[in-house]
Design an enzyme around this catalytic site. Structure first.
Site, short mmCIF file in Angstrom:
data_model
loop_
_atom_site.label_atom_id
_atom_site.label_comp_id
_atom_site.label_asym_id
_atom_site.label_seq_id
_atom_site.Cartn_x
_atom_site.Cartn_y
_atom_site.Cartn_z
N HIS A 197 33.97 48.68 49.35
CA HIS A 197 34.20 47.31 48.89
C HIS A 197 35.66 46.91 49.09
O HIS A 197 35.97 45.87 49.68
CB HIS A 197 33.82 47.21 47.41
CG HIS A 197 34.21 45.92 46.75
ND1 HIS A 197 33.29 44.96 46.39
CD2 HIS A 197 35.42 45.43 46.37
CE1 HIS A 197 33.91 43.94 45.83
NE2 HIS A 197 35.22 44.21 45.80
N GLU A 198 36.58 47.74 48.58
CA GLU A 198 38.00 47.38 48.62
C GLU A 198 38.52 47.26 50.06
O GLU A 198 39.22 46.32 50.40
CB GLU A 198 38.83 48.40 47.85
CG GLU A 198 38.46 48.57 46.38
CD GLU A 198 38.43 47.26 45.60
OE1 GLU A 198 38.98 46.24 46.08
OE2 GLU A 198 37.83 47.23 44.52
N HIS B 168 37.76 44.06 51.92
CA HIS B 168 38.64 42.92 51.69
C HIS B 168 39.68 42.83 52.81
O HIS B 168 40.04 41.74 53.27
CB HIS B 168 39.36 43.05 50.35
CG HIS B 168 38.56 42.61 49.17
ND1 HIS B 168 37.96 41.37 49.08
CD2 HIS B 168 38.25 43.25 48.00
CE1 HIS B 168 37.33 41.27 47.91
NE2 HIS B 168 37.49 42.39 47.25
N GLU C 121 34.12 38.04 48.01
CA GLU C 121 33.66 39.14 47.17
C GLU C 121 32.29 39.66 47.60
O GLU C 121 32.04 40.87 47.61
CB GLU C 121 33.62 38.71 45.70
CG GLU C 121 34.95 38.83 44.98
CD GLU C 121 35.42 40.27 44.87
OE1 GLU C 121 34.59 41.16 44.60
OE2 GLU C 121 36.62 40.50 45.05
N HIS D 174 33.94 36.85 41.35
CA HIS D 174 33.10 38.03 41.22
C HIS D 174 31.69 37.67 40.75
O HIS D 174 30.76 38.47 40.91
CB HIS D 174 33.73 39.02 40.23
CG HIS D 174 35.05 39.56 40.69
ND1 HIS D 174 36.24 38.96 40.38
CD2 HIS D 174 35.35 40.64 41.46
CE1 HIS D 174 37.22 39.66 40.94
NE2 HIS D 174 36.71 40.67 41.59
#
Length: 507
Positions: free
Chosen positions: A319-320, A323, A343, A409
């Site tokens: 996920h991170e 970004h 997100e 989010h």
């Protein structure tokens, strides 16, 4: 401001493609032979002819060339030397260099570049004691252009968690136009996951270091100090051993790199072959985040009192880092619906990384972050769920006019739910022992096309069609275009993309 049109470039607007909002369909004469051999040169000429900016105003961010020679050139734009925030666009061209359509962009820029307020006043308006100020042209969500100060701040909370904001202040009125976080983080609470005994690629010097020599030098740190070890055997699977969280993070960054390389042909986060840094034990906070400023990930230690271990689960790592992929492709603005898409993209690819890795200690599912909870229960303890986002009590299952006002989010739920429906279909099913149940609105039944096809459609939409101000309607258009590119007009895949969006009320 008048703009010259490229001599010999005939441009005629044609009817908008059915359902393709924010994709502008155009026709143009074939550029000169030298431009045919150079898609960037052709795209610059085409952009000039369409009024999207003179060649000197454009900065190439990315170029995608399809197997048939078609090209997709992504530009950032300046205006009288100032960056245009939200002015990015993509020119889609034939192999010969003729423009087929464009995504994003703004045509008319008529802005005075003389500010009426001082930089210090912008800092005050942004409620910041210190920060960097830069004059830019800011494109609002409504498409208006304003001279603005970009005020960038960074710091840490009392518990050590990184913080940062990007605020745009109207340089004439002093009013805040928009603001969002620059530390794109996963708001989770959970219990730590250790991926079991896995192979790690490290570097040998006077001792072994957690530097991956095969993946651009990806490096993993214990707070601010590079992990080192004498025998290249790291961690013991317990939280009392600092290396254990490092193993998860180092494994996570490797698997994410491999996923993007193997599935999408992307060479690292920025597609330049360069690795990123991971910082575990970054502070006693229940969070994890990606920062463009340091090209790095930070992982908090969680909270033992809440039964939460370090947030180094595999899908969180994916996920991170996603970004970072978004920031170097579509650059989705981190507010409103575009922030929700930002997100959602990270949730989608974090999930896809988990399926790709197929780790026996973290079997794949569409539940994000459930393993970080000591009291493991994917029906109750998790960060987000893609099959029915509203199970957390705050996320949106489907689109409504108020979605853009939610925290990013929670507005991500619309994109997450779409992706689950596209991959797995509607209704109830069990995936690797976890019960999933995905309802729809509008009475739609979605069959699903599998995650392998769904992830390719989303990646192509992100890297080829979405731009910084894209909303959910634009995402529908982008994924329909991407599915058409990959699987053909009228294909089952295109039909299912349409049904999945209808199922979340994006029409």
């Amino acid at each position: 401001m008048k703009r010259k049109y490229c001599a010999g470039l005939a441009v005629a607007a044609i009817a908008a493609l059915a359902g393709l909002s924010n994709l502008t369909a155009v026709q143009a004469a074939v550029p000169a032979p030298d431009q045919q051999a150079n898609p960037v040169a052709a795209a610059r000429a085409n952009a000039n002819g369409l009024g999207l900016g003179a060649a000197s105003d454009l900065r190439t961010r990315d170029v995608v060339v399809d197997a048939d020679g078609s090209s997709h050139v992504r530009f950032d734009r300046t205006f009288q030397g100032l960056p245009v925030v939200g002015g990015d666009f993509v020119v889609h061209q034939t192999k010969a260099g003729a423009v087929k359509s464009t995504s994003g962009g703004v045509r008319a820029l008529n802005v005075s570049t003389k500010p009426a307020i001082a930089p210090a006043a912008a800092l005050t308006a942004a409620k910041a004691k210190a920060g960097k100020q830069q004059l830019v042209v800011f494109v609002t969500a409504a498409g208006d252009s304003r001279l603005a100060y970009k005020v960038t701040t960074s710091g840490r909370k009392a518990d050590g968690q990184p913080t940062g904001t990007e605020t745009y202040v109207d340089a004439r009125s002093g009013k805040v136009l928009d603001s969002w976080s620059t530390v794109q983080e996963d708001l989770g609470s959970g219990t730590g996951l250790f991926v079991g005994t896995v192979g790690l690629d490290t570097t040998k010097g006077t001792s072994y270091t957690m530097v991956d020599p095969l993946r651009g030098g990806n490096a993993t740190y214990n707070a601010g100090v590079l992990f080192t070890d004498a025998d290249n055997v790291w961690g013991d699977g317990t939280n009392s051993n600092a290396q254990s969280a490092g193993v998860d993070a180092h494994y996570g960054i490797a698997k994410t790199w491999d996923y993007y390389k193997s599935i999408h042909g992307r060479n690292g986060i920025a597609n330049d072959g360069k690795g990123a840094k991971s910082y575990v034990h970054d502070g006693a906070y229940v969070n994890a985040g990606w920062s463009d400023a340091c090209f790095c990930m930070t992982y908090g230690d969680g909270d033992p009192a809440q039964g939460i271990l370090p947030l180094v689960e595999l899908d969180i790592a994916g996920h991170e880092m996603s970004h970072g992929v978004t920031s170097r492709t579509a650059g989705l603005r981190y507010s409103g619906e575009s922030g929700g898409l930002n997100e959602a993209t990270s949730d989608i690819f974090g999930t896809a990384v988990e399926f790709y890795a197929a780790n026996a200690s973290d079997t794949p599912d569409y539940v994000l972050g459930e393993e970080i909870f000591v009291d493991y229960d994917p029906a109750r303890n998790y960060i987000r769920r893609l099959d029915k986002p509203s199970m957390d009590g705050v996320s949106a299952d489907s689109w409504s006019r108020s979605v853009g006002r939610l925290n990013v989010h929670y507005s991500s739920g619309v994109g997450n739910h779409f992706f689950y429906l596209l991959a797995e279909g509607s209704g109830a099913k069990t995936i690797n022992g976890v019960a999933h149940n995905s309802p729809t609105v509008n009475g739609v039944t979605v069959t699903g096309i599998g995650i392998s096809k769904a992830e390719k459609i989303w990646y192509r939409a992100l890297t080829t069609y979405l731009t910084s101000r894209s909303d959910y309607k634009a995402a529908r258009a982008a994924t329909l275009a991407a599915a058409t590119d990959l699987y053909g007009a009228g294909s089952i895949e295109v039909q299912e993309v349409g049904k999945a969006w209808t199922g979340v009320n994006v029409l």
